[in-house]
Each structure stands twice: as structure tokens, then as C-alpha cells.
Design a protein around this motif. Sequence first.
Motif, mmCIF file in Angstrom:
data_model
loop_
_atom_site.group_PDB
_atom_site.id
_atom_site.type_symbol
_atom_site.label_atom_id
_atom_site.label_comp_id
_atom_site.label_asym_id
_atom_site.label_seq_id
_atom_site.Cartn_x
_atom_site.Cartn_y
_atom_site.Cartn_z
ATOM 1 N N MET A 1 0.713 -1.409 -0.011
ATOM 2 C CA MET A 1 -0.099 -0.050 0.026
ATOM 3 C C MET A 1 0.879 1.183 -0.031
ATOM 4 N N ALA A 2 0.289 2.130 -0.750
ATOM 5 C CA ALA A 2 1.438 3.368 -0.947
ATOM 6 C C ALA A 2 0.723 4.445 -1.181
ATOM 7 N N ASP A 29 -3.209 6.680 -0.319
ATOM 8 C CA ASP A 29 -2.997 5.331 -0.350
ATOM 9 C C ASP A 29 -4.442 4.584 -0.499
ATOM 10 N N GLY A 30 -4.695 3.911 -1.453
ATOM 11 C CA GLY A 30 -5.958 3.197 -1.670
ATOM 12 C C GLY A 30 -6.646 3.802 -2.843
ATOM 13 N N ASN A 64 5.345 6.829 -0.532
ATOM 14 C CA ASN A 64 5.124 6.869 0.998
ATOM 15 C C ASN A 64 5.935 8.216 1.516
ATOM 16 N N GLY A 65 6.030 9.226 0.905
ATOM 17 C CA GLY A 65 6.842 10.308 1.386
ATOM 18 C C GLY A 65 8.335 10.103 1.345
ATOM 19 N N GLU A 66 8.737 8.977 0.551
ATOM 20 C CA GLU A 66 10.155 8.926 0.288
ATOM 21 C C GLU A 66 10.531 9.230 -0.998
ATOM 22 N N ARG A 67 11.673 10.136 -1.317
ATOM 23 C CA ARG A 67 12.018 10.584 -2.750
ATOM 24 C C ARG A 67 12.727 9.232 -3.522
ATOM 25 N N ILE A 188 -6.050 -1.198 -3.229
ATOM 26 C CA ILE A 188 -4.668 -0.903 -3.632
ATOM 27 C C ILE A 188 -4.718 0.406 -4.534
ATOM 28 N N THR A 189 -3.780 1.176 -4.279
ATOM 29 C CA THR A 189 -3.322 2.389 -4.739
ATOM 30 C C THR A 189 -3.551 2.395 -6.374
#
Length: 424
Positions: A1-2, A29-30, A64-67, A188-189
Motif C-alpha cells: 500500500m502506498a 493510499d488506496g 510513501n513520503g520517500e523520494r 490498492i492505490t
Amino acid sequence: MASITLNNLVKKYGDGFPAVNNVSLDIADGEFIILVGPSGCGKSTLLRMIVGLEDITSGDLLINGERVNDKAPRDRNLAMVFQNYALYPHLTVFENIAFPLRLQKGKYSEDQIRKLVTDAASTLELTEHLDRKPGNLSGGQRQRVAMGRAIVRQADAFLFDEPLSNLDAKLRGQMRSEISQMQRRLGITSVYVTHDQTEAMTLGDRVAVLKKGELQQVASPRELYEQPVNLFVAGFIGSPSMNFLPATPAGENTLSTAVGDIRIPADKAAKAAGKKVVLVGIRPEFFEDASLVDESKRAHGSTFTAPITHTEWLGNEQYGYIHFDPTPEVRELLNSLARDMDADELRPQVVVTLDAASRIRGGRDAELWLDTRKIHIFDPETGENLTRDPDAGARLTEEANSQRAEEIAMAREEQEQQVATAQD
Ligand SMILES: Nc1ncnc2c1ncn2[C@@H]1O[C@H](COP(=O)(O)OP(=O)(O)O)[C@@H](O)[C@H]1O
Ligand SMILES: [Mg+2]
């Protein structure tokens, strides 16, 4: 999930032309988000940048916030579901779904593979088909096998690039609803690219409209339909398309148009005041045969007489057509709008939806009623919707979002229950 976040993404190919220009978008997400726009507007490029198949010229992509700009596709853990499903004809459904697991040699035991594949197959209602070959499956089942592959990989998101565009209209409709139900069930996204506005409107929680690499509006289907930000979105979304009628303010609360004078509400008239020409945006269903509209309702709109050239009867409703003679400027405006939308032409005509019981026929004048509360007025130069009500639009999207959040919560709960039962 992301969650997936796009911050000012730009893609310039070799010739320096920005295929994607400064696109920012937060995908929750989703969420099921649709990227829609005419051919060549940069949809595939954007999707390929997300999945990692295309370098990002500038801007940031976060999962999820990470580059993740510099991460290889396999490290982003996103699954692309391709148009042709990319299934292996000589392998069974089971082996097709297991394929990505077997690729990672030694990572999964035979038991683990069996469990992951049978779980995915049960979610996708493919259990009875595991021993069959893809060639013997329906289009919808094949699509599910392709999704099964993405599920066993436990991908954080699904990316679809026009997966239905090769199918005939009927199958497309079926598959559309399959994908939509499946996505809702899995939660799921998903990012889904299409040039087809019907697909966009029926599938998405939110729809992002792209024109020439630039994001025009991101909103729920209903907000796009009822409160479009500009001419492009208004014309692209909806079928038959919104009518655009050139008009000049003529006296108090009145617009003079090629199909007659229309009285409009004072708040809308105020937006057109001082302009030489505006474009009135009227969806076909805002019209009705005046003789079928009762007095109390009539008062909320404008009644006028116009020559109907012909009608088309569809059983449940009919369309009437009114042709008008545009000035050269108006014709050029309609042409340039058509080019933007990748449409053949925008005819100088008005399409009106009439009740199936209407006796209005072609070749005569007809008395029509127009619900003027719903019309939009556009600035013909900038394309801006001068009468957009952002609050009303935001309410529509909030409503859709909260409905959706409930659906996702329910889907997750159901999945957890399934897992719990399976473990018993
Ligand atoms: N590999 C490439 N090299 C140069 N230009 C490209 C390449 N791929 C796409 N383009 C251009 O980028 C623009 C957007 O293309 P694309 O993302 O495929 O649009 P869409 O998927 O919306 O039809 C188009 O003008 C296209 O010609
Ligand atoms: Mg494309």
C-alpha cells in the motif's frame, strides 16, 4: 500500500519539448486516480516516470513520503498492468501468476508460491481457472490474471496504461466494471491512464485532466462535470459534449446568442458584464421541450424559440440539433478548441436533449426551455470559467472522497477477516 506524490514533475525529451510540464499531484493510499487527456498530452510519459521507466527531468517523485527519483523500477515496487496483459500463452494461469515469484530465484519456497498464488486467485475469483491456459479465458479473466501477477508481487500500487483501448465497446464496458470492482475490493492505490472520458468518469475516485503536459483540474467526476475550471475541461468531459454558444451581453440579465436571447440569473450576468463576447457553456440536458416543463419550473429558466434542423430518437430520450452561423472569429475559436481536444471539429451547432415523449421535429421552430441556473460562462480568450462555484465543486468532491474512504475501510476489513478465517 502506498501514497504517491508528484511535486512539479517535468519531462523534457531530447528536443527540449516539455511532454510533462510542472505536474503536482497527491495520490492517497488506496485511491483510484485517473489521468485523462487527448492523445499526446503526456499521460504515458507521466506514468512511465512514476514507475521508473523514464528519467525525471526535474521535480520530485515520492512514494510513501520517500523520494524515489533515482530508484530503479524494481526498487519502487509498483506494478504496471499492460494493455496486452503480457501473459505467456504456453503457461497455465497458475504459472502466469507465479511468474514474478519464480523470477526471483530461490526467494520463495514452492509452498509459499502455492499459497500466494492460490490466495490471489481466490481474491480474483480465478480459483477454478488455475490449470487453464490464457488463450481459453475471456478478456476479463485475462485482465484478472495480469492483476494477479501484480498482487503476488505485493506491489504497493497498480499502474494501468490504457488497458482497454484495444477492446470493442461492449467488452470495454464489462472490463471497466471488473477493474473498478476489483480495485475497490483490493483497495490498492491505482493510477489509470486513458484518453476516454467515459472510462475516466466511471472508474475514478478522482480524475486528473491533462492538456499538453499540464494539469488542468483534479477533482471527482461530478465536480469536473458540474464545475469545470475552463473551456477545455468543460468540453472534454461529458458526452455529448457541452455546447459552447457565443453570446453578447444585451441589456439587463440577457445574453444575445445565435439561437435567440436568453435571460440568465443576475449573478451570472454580472460575470459577463463589460465583455464584448463570452462563450456560454450549456450541456445538452439543460434544455427541454418547453411544452413538457411545468409553469413553476419554467420560472427558473429561460424559454426561447429556435429552429431545429433535425432530431435523433434514441428510445429513452432524443437529441435535437440547432445549427447557427458563426462569425469568422467564433469559427476560429471553435476550431482552436477542437484542436486542443483532439476532436475533428466543433460544429457550429447546439445539441439539446429532449424527453422521449417530445413532439418536437426537425425543420420547424421549436419552443425550448433552458435551465439557466446551470449554465457556465467562459472567457473566450483565457478559457476561464467565469461562473465556476468552487465551494459547490469542493462539496461534490468531499462527498465522493468520504464515500470512498468508507469503501476502502470496508474492503480492508473484509480482507482482514478473510486472512483471519484462512488462518483458523
Ligand atoms: N521517447 C520519446 N522521445 C521524444 N518525444 C516523445 C517520446 N515519447 C513521447 N514523446 C512525446 O511526448 C508527448 C507526450 O507523449 P505521451 O506521453 O506518449 O502522450 P499520451 O500517452 O498522452 O498519448 C508527445 O508529444 C510525444 O510525441
Ligand atoms: Mg499513451
